[in-house]
Design an enzyme around this catalytic site. Structure first.
Site, PDB file in Angstrom:
ATOM      1  N   CYS A  57       0.796  -1.222   0.000  1.00  0.00           N
ATOM      2  CA  CYS A  57       0.000   0.000   0.000  1.00  0.00           C
ATOM      3  C   CYS A  57       0.831   1.276   0.000  1.00  0.00           C
ATOM      4  O   CYS A  57       0.269   2.373  -0.039  1.00  0.00           O
ATOM      5  CB  CYS A  57      -0.960  -0.012   1.191  1.00  0.00           C
ATOM      6  SG  CYS A  57      -2.048  -1.450   1.198  1.00  0.00           S
ATOM      7  N   HIS A  65      -1.878   8.266   5.914  1.00  0.00           N
ATOM      8  CA  HIS A  65      -2.287   6.984   5.331  1.00  0.00           C
ATOM      9  C   HIS A  65      -3.722   6.698   5.734  1.00  0.00           C
ATOM     10  O   HIS A  65      -4.542   6.311   4.900  1.00  0.00           O
ATOM     11  CB  HIS A  65      -1.343   5.877   5.808  1.00  0.00           C
ATOM     12  CG  HIS A  65      -1.469   4.601   5.059  1.00  0.00           C
ATOM     13  ND1 HIS A  65      -1.350   4.533   3.685  1.00  0.00           N
ATOM     14  CD2 HIS A  65      -1.693   3.322   5.483  1.00  0.00           C
ATOM     15  CE1 HIS A  65      -1.500   3.268   3.286  1.00  0.00           C
ATOM     16  NE2 HIS A  65      -1.714   2.524   4.357  1.00  0.00           N
ATOM     17  N   PHE A 115       1.583  -3.404   3.816  1.00  0.00           N
ATOM     18  CA  PHE A 115       1.770  -4.750   4.347  1.00  0.00           C
ATOM     19  C   PHE A 115       3.215  -5.189   4.128  1.00  0.00           C
ATOM     20  O   PHE A 115       3.812  -4.901   3.088  1.00  0.00           O
ATOM     21  CB  PHE A 115       0.836  -5.736   3.652  1.00  0.00           C
ATOM     22  CG  PHE A 115      -0.611  -5.623   4.068  1.00  0.00           C
ATOM     23  CD1 PHE A 115      -0.990  -4.942   5.208  1.00  0.00           C
ATOM     24  CD2 PHE A 115      -1.600  -6.224   3.299  1.00  0.00           C
ATOM     25  CE1 PHE A 115      -2.310  -4.849   5.584  1.00  0.00           C
ATOM     26  CE2 PHE A 115      -2.939  -6.142   3.670  1.00  0.00           C
ATOM     27  CZ  PHE A 115      -3.289  -5.439   4.814  1.00  0.00           C
TER      28      PHE A 115
END
Length: 413
Positions: free
Chosen positions: A168, A308, A401
């Site tokens: 991500c 984020h 991740f």
């Protein structure tokens, strides 16, 4: 900076966006700064039996009209979104691919999953009908570098071309990598950002098992709730966000308006867990401090953070605590994911473009769906409506991740 070499800053001269909030940078920006209820988040019939059966989609986009049937068939949807966003960004920058020095144009595009939907389709074809039904286009359409490759071919860019895959944080890492290529003199122009489209039963089923996505099926538009007490996971979205970056002397030589600057970049790894972030946020802190040092910017100079902010319980708290620790209580923080969905590898590109617009317009978008702020979030999160502000420096943070972290420092043009 008396007595020291001025840090390198890449000029941002163009933006291109395709998101669930709107097709085009202008439409997306208007939505994230003016709309209260997210658009284009809807139930998907192929996900009906899953705990999360909804996604954010770029439903207003007609790829056939923009690309033509023949070109569209040679690209998975994530690459189609990238090409459409790249065309807008290049046009916005006032560049003409017919006249630029093509060997000095780089393309760096991040994606977490590449052409996963086409891979799913071909797996089903082989399972149901055998190997002869598998498309010979499987590899070129599904690899992560497919978006960068497609943009190069569409625009005739012949400089360095990279597909970035850091989960991500891919889009943010792509912009940072482009910044480094420009600083090293490997190119004069770089088209950089992220693209993703993952309407995949397999991926969504896995995300449900992981308990990473919201299961608020009764009200999908309210499901993504960054920094809210009642958040229960992210909502997957599709989109593309690309920026045109240039060496500053190249932009000045052609008298291009500079919309903002990428002044610093930092990246790090948690080396902690496959999915969970470092519980103290030390990994993303290293990335942010590296970006500030790279830009020669003090923490107190940062006026805005596009976080984020995924709407997961762990991410939002850990990230917010880290931001307070590094930047103090001053910056206005927002997460725009409640308007676009979590576009995975595209998120950093989309959100960096929105940060450019925030600097340019001196306006911080609100965090949609934030009704009851989590008292454990120790930063000032903008909510309810966009907030005018005066700031010369902003930050974009991303976590992925596997512990992939990235941060960018942006300054006004």
């Amino acid at each position: 900076m008396t007595g020291r070499q001025r840090p390198f800053a890449a000029a941002v001269t163009g933006l291109g966006l395709v998101t669930a909030a709107g097709v085009g940078a202008k439409a997306t920006w208007h939505a994230v700064t003016h709309d209260v209820v997210p658009a284009n988040v809807s139930h998907q019939p192929q996900l009906a039996d899953l705990p999360c059966d909804f996604m954010y989609t770029a439903a207003d986009l007609d790829p056939t009209a923009q690309l033509g049937v023949a070109a569209q068939r040679l690209m998975d949807r994530f690459a189609q979104l990238a090409v459409i966003a790249a065309r807008e960004a290049v046009g916005d920058a006032g560049l003409d691919p017919e006249t630029w020095d093509s060997g000095r144009v780089a393309v760096v595009i991040g994606s977490a999953h590449g052409g996963l939907p086409f891979y799913d389709q071909q797996s089903a074809a082989m399972a149901g009908h055998g190997a002869r039904r598998v498309s010979p286009k499987l590899a070129p359409l599904t690899v992560v570098n497919g978006a960068a490759s497609s943009v190069c071919m569409d625009l005739g860019a012949q400089g360095p071309s990279l597909g970035v895959a850091t989960a991500c944080s891919s889009g943010t890492v792509a912009v940072g990598t482009a910044h480094q290529l420009l600083r090293a003199g490997a190119c004069d122009i770089a088209i950089a950002g992220g693209a993703e489209s993952v309407l995949s039963r397999l991926l969504v089923a896995s995300a449900c098992q992981m308990k990473a996505v919201s299961t608020r099926r009764e009200d999908p538009a309210a499901a993504c709730r960054p920094f809210d007490t009642d958040r229960d996971g992210f909502v997957i979205g599709e989109g593309a966000g690309l920026l045109v970056l240039e060496r500053p002397e190249h932009a000045r030589a052609r008298r291009a308006p500079i919309r903002a600057q990428i002044a610093g970049y930092g990246a790090s790894s948690d080396a902690y867990a496959v999915v969970a972030p470092d519980p103290e946020g030390r990994g993303v802190e290293r990335a942010l401090r590296s970006a500030l040092a790279d830009a020669g910017v003090a923490a107190g100079d940062v006026g805005h953070v596009n976080a984020h902010g995924t709407s997961t319980v762990l991410n939002d708290r850990i990230e917010a605590v880290m931001l307070r620790r590094v930047l103090g209580e001053g910056p206005l923080v927002t997460s725009t994911k409640a308007m676009t969905g979590h576009t995975l590898g595209a998120a950093g590109g989309i959100e960096t473009a929105l940060t450019v617009l925030a600097l340019e317009q001196q306006l911080v978008p609100p965090t949609a769906n934030l009704t009851v702020p989590d008292p454990r979030i120790p930063v000032e999160v903008v909510r309810d409506e966009a907030r005018p502000a005066v700031f010369d420096c902003a930050v974009k943070t991303s976590l992925g991740f596997g512990g992939h972290n990235a941060a960018l420092v942006l300054t006004r043009g």
